[in-house]
Design a protein around this motif. Structure first.
Motif, PDB file in Angstrom:
ATOM      1  N   TYR A 150       8.518   6.910  -4.904  1.00  0.00           N
ATOM      2  CA  TYR A 150       7.907   7.580  -6.432  1.00  0.00           C
ATOM      3  C   TYR A 150       8.951   8.606  -6.715  1.00  0.00           C
ATOM      4  N   SER A 151       9.401   9.633  -6.218  1.00  0.00           N
ATOM      5  CA  SER A 151      10.092  10.370  -6.916  1.00  0.00           C
ATOM      6  C   SER A 151      11.408   9.691  -7.580  1.00  0.00           C
ATOM      7  N   ARG A 152      11.805   8.785  -6.895  1.00  0.00           N
ATOM      8  CA  ARG A 152      13.310   8.067  -7.437  1.00  0.00           C
ATOM      9  C   ARG A 152      12.792   7.070  -8.531  1.00  0.00           C
ATOM     10  N   GLY A 153      11.556   6.754  -8.735  1.00  0.00           N
ATOM     11  CA  GLY A 153      11.161   6.078  -9.804  1.00  0.00           C
ATOM     12  C   GLY A 153      11.170   4.640  -9.351  1.00  0.00           C
ATOM     13  N   GLU A 154      11.011   4.314  -8.160  1.00  0.00           N
ATOM     14  CA  GLU A 154      10.999   3.138  -7.483  1.00  0.00           C
ATOM     15  C   GLU A 154       9.585   2.355  -7.195  1.00  0.00           C
ATOM     16  N   LEU A 155       9.329   1.013  -7.153  1.00  0.00           N
ATOM     17  CA  LEU A 155       8.224   0.512  -6.932  1.00  0.00           C
ATOM     18  C   LEU A 155       7.966   0.396  -5.704  1.00  0.00           C
ATOM     19  N   LEU A 156       6.715   0.537  -4.741  1.00  0.00           N
ATOM     20  CA  LEU A 156       6.273   0.513  -3.584  1.00  0.00           C
ATOM     21  C   LEU A 156       6.646  -0.794  -2.999  1.00  0.00           C
ATOM     22  N   VAL A 157       6.439  -1.974  -3.866  1.00  0.00           N
ATOM     23  CA  VAL A 157       6.490  -3.438  -3.436  1.00  0.00           C
ATOM     24  C   VAL A 157       7.869  -3.806  -3.490  1.00  0.00           C
ATOM     25  N   ASN A 194       2.726  -1.544  -9.663  1.00  0.00           N
ATOM     26  CA  ASN A 194       3.138  -2.306  -8.517  1.00  0.00           C
ATOM     27  C   ASN A 194       2.358  -3.464  -8.656  1.00  0.00           C
ATOM     28  N   LEU A 195       0.971  -3.370  -8.886  1.00  0.00           N
ATOM     29  CA  LEU A 195      -0.246  -4.664  -9.243  1.00  0.00           C
ATOM     30  C   LEU A 195       0.752  -5.524 -10.202  1.00  0.00           C
ATOM     31  N   ALA A 196       1.194  -5.225 -11.174  1.00  0.00           N
ATOM     32  CA  ALA A 196       1.984  -6.082 -12.257  1.00  0.00           C
ATOM     33  C   ALA A 196       2.975  -6.699 -11.688  1.00  0.00           C
ATOM     34  N   VAL A 197       3.662  -6.070 -10.939  1.00  0.00           N
ATOM     35  CA  VAL A 197       4.983  -6.893 -10.493  1.00  0.00           C
ATOM     36  C   VAL A 197       4.757  -7.736  -9.249  1.00  0.00           C
ATOM     37  N   SER A 198       3.570  -7.463  -8.488  1.00  0.00           N
ATOM     38  CA  SER A 198       3.334  -8.329  -7.395  1.00  0.00           C
ATOM     39  C   SER A 198       2.812  -9.662  -7.882  1.00  0.00           C
ATOM     40  N   VAL A 199       1.940  -9.650  -8.735  1.00  0.00           N
ATOM     41  CA  VAL A 199       1.538 -11.121  -9.368  1.00  0.00           C
ATOM     42  C   VAL A 199       2.441 -12.065  -9.901  1.00  0.00           C
ATOM     43  N   GLU A 250      -6.508   1.278   0.071  1.00  0.00           N
ATOM     44  CA  GLU A 250      -6.462   2.894   0.456  1.00  0.00           C
ATOM     45  C   GLU A 250      -4.801   3.149   0.491  1.00  0.00           C
ATOM     46  N   ILE A 251      -4.206   4.042  -0.406  1.00  0.00           N
ATOM     47  CA  ILE A 251      -2.801   4.296   0.078  1.00  0.00           C
ATOM     48  C   ILE A 251      -2.506   5.498   0.598  1.00  0.00           C
ATOM     49  N   PRO A 252      -1.940   5.548   1.800  1.00  0.00           N
ATOM     50  CA  PRO A 252      -1.795   6.740   2.576  1.00  0.00           C
ATOM     51  C   PRO A 252      -0.667   8.008   2.060  1.00  0.00           C
ATOM     52  N   PHE A 253      -0.909   8.992   2.425  1.00  0.00           N
ATOM     53  CA  PHE A 253       0.077  10.117   1.885  1.00  0.00           C
ATOM     54  C   PHE A 253       1.079  10.340   2.950  1.00  0.00           C
ATOM     55  N   GLN A 254       2.102   9.392   2.522  1.00  0.00           N
ATOM     56  CA  GLN A 254       3.440   9.401   3.499  1.00  0.00           C
ATOM     57  C   GLN A 254       4.742   9.590   2.772  1.00  0.00           C
ATOM     58  N   ARG A 255       5.634  10.205   3.587  1.00  0.00           N
ATOM     59  CA  ARG A 255       6.849  10.745   2.930  1.00  0.00           C
ATOM     60  C   ARG A 255       7.797   9.584   2.145  1.00  0.00           C
ATOM     61  N   ASP A 256       7.716   8.233   2.917  1.00  0.00           N
ATOM     62  CA  ASP A 256       8.657   7.201   2.393  1.00  0.00           C
ATOM     63  C   ASP A 256       7.674   6.598   0.982  1.00  0.00           C
ATOM     64  N   ILE A 257       6.609   6.836   0.632  1.00  0.00           N
ATOM     65  CA  ILE A 257       5.852   6.625  -0.543  1.00  0.00           C
ATOM     66  C   ILE A 257       6.426   7.542  -1.366  1.00  0.00           C
ATOM     67  N   ALA A 258       5.942   9.020  -1.011  1.00  0.00           N
ATOM     68  CA  ALA A 258       6.342   9.886  -2.036  1.00  0.00           C
ATOM     69  C   ALA A 258       7.888   9.867  -2.313  1.00  0.00           C
ATOM     70  N   GLU A 259       8.809   9.486  -1.519  1.00  0.00           N
ATOM     71  CA  GLU A 259      10.199   9.551  -1.934  1.00  0.00           C
ATOM     72  C   GLU A 259      10.506   8.205  -2.854  1.00  0.00           C
TER      73      GLU A 259
END
Length: 283
Positions: A249-256, A20-25, A238-247
């Protein structure tokens, strides 16, 4: 600038942070996946691969006709990769570190190099992002030479992000050594705290500025934060423990790219790292 993303243990979210850091910059950015035993950055980046190359390392081969059985090669080898039994010389290729000492001390010039396969390196592109990773051959125990091959593609002209192996052993040191900054990723659990303390100790021996990302920050306890304060280790994200983040990740998608607001957060993380590197200290 070269940033190494590391963790004392696996499963903390190190690759999530690195990708995510690599794609953001913006600009010239290169991501090197040096977790060669189990590289998975490609699962999130889906790069278009340009080539795959085999990586080898030199190991000794004995010319039995020239060998006198003096045993000097076995005496100098600290890794016990050569054994002399009478006039028979045994080589254990998987123990060899390719230092060349055996060749230097052989009075009969009876040792020559041969190549042993370590694994492969792949190179690709994801839009403007350059991507490289290493894949260690199954059953191969010697990962540092392959990591060094991947690391050799690091470039301070622009930004290079290294996804380091987990832990604190030789592969991790090989990936981190010589970088400008180490971004440690942990989770607020007893295991996370224990392994963070080991990783921080290794980074400080190397004398590299570092900071911390706490993944799943709202689970566990506050002991990781207390430790960071005691050690003057800046918590940069800090990255929270959230359902949308976990979902995602499970789909192989970047948060950004899948959750609004996260690109700005990772850009802010990069800016904080830049500020620490420019100051030239740890806080």
């Amino acid at each position: 600038m070269i940033i190494s993303v590391a963790s004392g243990k696996g499963g903390t979210g190190k690759t999530t942070v690195a990708t995510n850091l690599a794609v953001s910059v913006s600009g010239k950015v290169r991501l090197l996946d040096c977790d060669v035993e189990e590289p998975n950055a490609h699962l999130f980046l889906n790069p278009v691969l340009e080539y795959t190359r085999t990586v080898t390392t030199p190991v000794p081969e004995i010319d039995e006709e020239k060998c006198s059985g003096c045993g000097k090669c076995a005496e100098i080898c600290q890794f016990r990769a050569i054994a002399v039994l009478g006039k028979t010389v045994l080589t254990f290729e998987h123990l060899c570190h390719s230092c060349g000492g055996c060749m230097r001390v052989c009075p009969e010039n009876a040792i020559r190099w041969k190549e042993r396969e370590l694994g492969t390196i792949r190179k690709g592109q994801r839009k403007e992002l350059e991507f490289l990773d290493g894949h260690l051959k199954i059953g191969e125990a010697m990962s540092p030479p392959l990591i060094r091959k991947v690391r050799s593609q690091a470039d301070r002209d622009g930004l290079t992000i290294i996804d380091a192996p987990p832990g604190t052993s030789c592969p991790v040191i090989t990936a981190m050594k010589g970088t400008d900054f180490v971004l440690l990723v942990t989770e607020p659990t007893p295991f996370g705290l224990h392994d963070l303390s080991l990783a921080l100790g290794a980074v400080r021996i190397l004398g590299i500025p570092c900071g911390l990302v706490i993944n799943r920050c709202d689970m566990g306890d506050e002991k990781v934060k207390e430790y960071a304060r005691e050690e003057s280790l800046p918590i940069l994200m800090e990255i929270p423990f959230q359902r949308d983040i976990a979902e995602a990740y499970s789909r192989g998608e970047l948060l950004v790219e899948s959750i609004p607001g996260w690109k700005e957060k990772f850009l802010e993380l990069y800016q904080r790292i830049e500020a620490i590197v420019k100051r030239g200290n740890f806080s």
